[in-house]
Design an enzyme around this catalytic site. Structure first.
Site, PDB file in Angstrom:
ATOM      1  CB  CYS A 281      -0.252   0.041   1.068  1.00 62.35           C
ATOM      2  SG  CYS A 281       0.125   0.031   2.865  1.00 62.35           S
ATOM      3  CD  GLU A 382      -4.452  -0.373  -3.830  1.00 64.40           C
ATOM      4  OE1 GLU A 382      -3.754   0.426  -2.570  1.00 64.40           O
ATOM      5  OE2 GLU A 382      -5.860  -0.613  -3.198  1.00 64.40           O
TER       6      GLU A 382
END
Length: 498
Positions: A281, A382
């Site tokens: 992340c 993402e």
């Protein structure tokens, strides 16, 4: 085939649901394990064990808690290679990366060992005549953690060591894709002397997650994962009266100014974009090249990208391993395959990559996309894989408008030799974690980890001082011990300080 089970009440608990999830070796593509999925009754059993353990653990002295945590840290240090091997076998990351994960998790155990200092409280004497006021923090009770596949040891250790140091008991629901590391962490905690029921592990899927979010005896839930699930965790948890910290997804930008050392910036872009196959992340997924730096910087990144060694995580020569599943690999590859049609220039194409002798493994080569439009899927989503996008910006202000326009605000970085520009950036950028010539600014254990905007749902970041605050609740105690010479008397007026 080996079955990974639950850890409840200080011992293994065989699953009774009859439902199992596959656990693959990503380097070979073969399923060599399965994980038992918990029933709601099994989740309830873990919560009941934690609730029973809280009666004594919540009242335990700091000396007792820290003795266990110091021993736990010692065992983790002795077993770090073993834990890293479990991570590599089920996640696929190279062994050195897995060792780094364990080390960063151990930082939070070390933080938890300092809990007597962190929970000292406050005292004000003589706030009124012979009246003192003290502020203390106490544990919540039973708390839960739901953790992702990309850091199967580190992220659980971001949560439960701090929670149990504060006096709570814990129920962990790790990712079903790589569950063995969490199970081993619980075993070692028991070996360190943690009382039965203080730390429990329930394996499972959405059935287990929803029961944790609904259970009336769970006071708080921590989560790390994607933004859509983080939103769900927050809404569902709050609906059932729980305190929630839910860390979501990211699209981390690395801003490179014209005065930057481009060789250094290229090295760091490679490390931050392709380490752990981009399944972080905090991975840099967008480089913003300002002014005339773009062509030279892209050339340097491409040269380095083409020389990376991709292979099984068990091979010491491998710099990057496979992705977690076949489905995820194919989804990541689709962003590269569709990039040119959406206006991007494909400089390095890693799709179709195979490793000799591991043709069925979930491998994907690294990809580099240049001049990526902000409307392209590769920029908007993402990706969570080894794909680096480069976006061009004419000026610093243009770059800042681009970065701050992102719906995510997890981490970001600037590469420059100009201290004034770096200072301006760290104040103006809308993100929770900022690096200055540091591409992955994951805070050390005594600071807190967390983003802004769609990267965080809840009021507290994870570990550090925020973690202590999240796992405790405040209490203020006002006391008066009258002097024996006082006569006392009745006074129905509102209390005032004098």
């Amino acid at each position: 085939m080996k079955t990974i089970t639950h850890w409840i009440g200080g011992k293994p608990a065989e699953g009774t649901s009859g439902r199992f999830g596959p656990v693959y070796d990503p380097a070979t593509g073969a399923q060599d394990k399965q994980v038992a999925f918990a029933t709601t009754d099994e989740v309830d059993g873990a919560v009941a064990a934690a609730k029973a353990a809280f009666e004594s653990w919540g009242a335990a002295s700091f000396a007792k808690r820290t003795a266990v945590l110091f021993k736990y840290r010692e065992l983790l240090d002795a077993r770090r290679d073993e834990i890293a091997a479990l991570i590599t076998a089920e996640h696929g990351k190279v062994h050195s990366d897995a060792l780094g994960e364990v080390a960063r998790g151990m930082e939070i155990v070390e933080l938890a060992c300092s809990i007597p200092q962190l929970l000292k409280g406050e005292l004000s004497t003589q706030v009124s005549t012979r009246v003192d006021v003290a502020s203390i923090r106490q544990p919540l009770g039973v708390v839960a953690g739901i953790t992702p596949f990309n850091f199967p040891a580190m992220v659980p250790m971001w949560m439960f060591p701090v929670a149990i140091a504060c006096g709570n008991t814990f129920v962990l629901k790790p990712s079903e894709k790589d569950p063995s590391a969490s199970y081993r962490l619980a075993e070692l905690a028991s070996e360190a002397g943690l009382p039965d029921g203080v730390l429990n592990v329930v394996q499972g899927d959405k059935v287990a997650v929803d029961r944790l979010l609904e259970h009336p005896d769970i006071a708080a839930v921590s989560f790390v994962g994607s933004t859509p699930i983080a939103k769900y965790i927050q809404m569902k948890g709050i609906e059932h009266g729980k305190r929630v910290q839910a860390l979501g997804g990211a699209k981390n930008h690395m801003l490179v100014l014209p005065d930057a050392d481009l060789d250094f910036a290229a090295d760091q872009a490679i490390n931050a974009a392709y380490g752990s196959a981009g399944e972080r992340c905090m991975a840099v997924s967008v480089v913003v090249a300002v002014g005339d730096t773009g062509d030279e910087l892209v050339g340097k990144i491409a040269e380095r990208a083409k020389g990376l060694k991709i292979g099984p995580g068990t091979d010491p020569a491998s710099e990057m391993g496979p992705l977690i599943t076949r489905e995820h690999r194919d989804k990541v590859a689709s962003y590269v395959s569709g990039a040119a049609a959406q206006g991007a220039e494909v400089v390095v194409d890693g799709t179709g990559y195979t490793v000799e002798g591991h043709e069925d493994g979930f491998f994907l080569g690294v990809s580099l996309l240049d001049k990526v439009p902000v409307t392209a899927d590769a920029y908007q989503d993402e990706i969570f894989g080894p794909v680096l996008c480069v976006v061009r910006a004419e000026t610093y202000d243009d770059a800042m408008k681009l970065i701050n326009g992102s719906r995510w605000g997890n981490g970001t970085a600037i590469f420059t030799r100009d201290g004034g520009a770096a200072r301006r950036f760290q104040l103006e950028v809308q993100a929770g974690m900022v690096g200055v010539n540091v591409p992955i600014p994951v805070p050390v254990g005594y600071h807190s980890f967390g983003g802004w905007k769609d990267s965080l749902f809840g009021d507290h970041h994870i570990y550090g001082n925020d973690g202590i605050a999240f796992y405790t609740q405040g209490k203020v105690i006002t006391t008066r011990w009258p002097d024996p010479a006082d006569s006392g008397g009745i006074n129905l007026g509102f209390p005032s300080n004098s």
